[in-house]
Design a protein around this motif. Structure first.
Motif, mmCIF file in Angstrom:
data_model
loop_
_atom_site.group_PDB
_atom_site.id
_atom_site.type_symbol
_atom_site.label_atom_id
_atom_site.label_comp_id
_atom_site.label_asym_id
_atom_site.label_seq_id
_atom_site.Cartn_x
_atom_site.Cartn_y
_atom_site.Cartn_z
ATOM 1 N N UNK A 135 0.831 -1.211 0.000
ATOM 2 C CA UNK A 135 0.000 0.000 0.000
ATOM 3 C C UNK A 135 0.864 1.259 0.000
ATOM 4 N N UNK A 136 1.949 1.237 0.767
ATOM 5 C CA UNK A 136 2.863 2.382 0.805
ATOM 6 C C UNK A 136 3.525 2.576 -0.561
ATOM 7 N N UNK A 137 3.969 1.484 -1.172
ATOM 8 C CA UNK A 137 4.624 1.587 -2.473
ATOM 9 C C UNK A 137 3.632 2.068 -3.529
ATOM 10 N N UNK A 138 2.371 1.665 -3.407
ATOM 11 C CA UNK A 138 1.343 2.123 -4.346
ATOM 12 C C UNK A 138 1.122 3.626 -4.205
ATOM 13 N N UNK A 139 1.153 4.129 -2.994
ATOM 14 C CA UNK A 139 1.061 5.576 -2.773
ATOM 15 C C UNK A 139 2.245 6.288 -3.403
ATOM 16 N N UNK A 140 3.432 5.717 -3.264
ATOM 17 C CA UNK A 140 4.629 6.294 -3.877
ATOM 18 C C UNK A 140 4.458 6.401 -5.387
ATOM 19 N N UNK A 179 -8.423 0.201 -9.049
ATOM 20 C CA UNK A 179 -8.493 -0.001 -10.505
ATOM 21 C C UNK A 179 -8.392 1.279 -11.314
ATOM 22 N N UNK A 180 -8.702 2.414 -10.701
ATOM 23 C CA UNK A 180 -8.677 3.681 -11.425
ATOM 24 C C UNK A 180 -7.262 4.194 -11.668
ATOM 25 N N UNK A 181 -6.254 3.599 -11.046
ATOM 26 C CA UNK A 181 -4.888 4.119 -11.164
ATOM 27 C C UNK A 181 -4.353 4.021 -12.589
ATOM 28 N N UNK A 182 -4.688 2.931 -13.303
ATOM 29 C CA UNK A 182 -4.148 2.702 -14.639
ATOM 30 C C UNK A 182 -5.255 2.265 -15.586
ATOM 31 N N UNK A 183 -5.008 2.478 -16.863
ATOM 32 C CA UNK A 183 -5.953 2.029 -17.885
ATOM 33 C C UNK A 183 -5.780 0.547 -18.204
ATOM 34 N N UNK A 184 -4.557 0.035 -18.061
ATOM 35 C CA UNK A 184 -4.287 -1.357 -18.403
ATOM 36 C C UNK A 184 -3.313 -1.952 -17.400
#
Length: 280
Positions: A135-140, A179-184
């Motif tokens: 989760x922390x790395x995803x925030x980064x 899921x909204x972070x990337x298109x693919x």
């Protein structure tokens, strides 16, 4: 006459000495670096230090005003997967089989800390005491890497995330939870076994919260054994049960490939699918 002979002899000696020197110089050409991209040390408040971000730009980028899609590659360090994935982008540009794309390599330092979700399985906790901070790395990635890329390069808003093994697990987790972070999303032989397979088993609960925004998920797996195949079947079963018309997903088994050999060919196929050149 004697003086002239001595002069000619001396001149011949100089020429004889000079010839090997010229030949030696020709046999040792000057080396110049081969530059395929740029590496940045990105300061990160979230990760608490400098992080390696590698960038490959399409040929001709500097001479254009065009904007480009961006592929974010996990384990994207120079000693990791950046070179061979950016090489696929370069190949597609040269032979005209794929659209131009910016490749961003996000280097990992402690993979189980950065790419794995938390587990309370005692054996895993003991073996990997720093695990479980995906989760922390995803925030980064969301709050520091992507704004840096959008602020420094001509991006067009189209994004994709790619990873293999533990990085593939991170791709699946991001698709399910954010899921909204990337298109693919491209997950190659994801390590679904982590935490006893809980992510695959709980996929349905996450999918129920998904919107119908258009997204693409590409899953593939080599010959990983019965446990891995069973967990992939659970994950794809949840995807089949939760029909989202805006979501395009596929699972491509690759039984002829091992965990060590699958990535390059799978990534090439993903390039050709995500960045296909539009028909004339």
């Amino acid at each position: 006459m004697i003086a002239l002979r001595r002069l000619l002899l001396a001149l011949g000696l100089v020429l004889a000495i000079g010839q090997p020197t010229a030949a030696l110089a020709q046999s040792h050409p000057v080396a110049t670096p081969i530059v395929i991209g740029q590496s940045y040390a990105l300061p990160s408040a979230i990760m608490g230090g400098m992080r390696e971000i590698n960038v490959w730009l399409p040929p001709g980028y500097d001479g254009r005003t065009t904007r480009y899609p961006v592929l974010y590659v996990l384990d994207g360090g120079q000693a990791q997967d950046f070179h061979h994935i950016s090489g696929l982008a370069q190949l597609g540009t040269v032979n005209g089989t794929t659209r131009d794309v910016i490749v961003i390599g996000i280097a990992s330092v402690d993979r189980r800390n950065e790419l794995a979700l938390p587990t309370d399985i005692a054996e895993l906790v003991a073996r990997y005491p720093t695990q479980g901070h995906s989760d922390q790395f995803r925030r980064f990635v969301a709050e520091e890497v992507m704004p840096f890329v959008d602020g420094h390069f001509r991006t067009d808003g189209e994004t994709a995330l790619m990873g293999e093994s533990l990085a593939g697990l991170f791709v699946v987790e991001t698709f399910l939870k954010e899921p909204q972070m990337f298109d693919a999303y491209v997950a190659v032989s994801p390590s679904l076994w982590w935490d006893g397979g809980r992510l695959a088993q709980q996929a349905g609960a996450h999918l129920r919260d998904h919107s119908n925004a258009p997204r693409t998920l590409i899953l593939t797996m080599g010959d990983e054994g019965e446990e891995a195949q069973a967990l992939m079947a659970i994950l794809t079963g949840h995807l089949q049960d939760h029909v989202l018309p805006g979501v395009t997903w596929e699972f491509q088994p690759r039984p002829a490939e091992s965990h060590a050999t699958i990535y390059h060919g799978a990534a090439l196929d993903a390039f050709r699918q995500l960045y296909a050149v539009p028909a004339a």
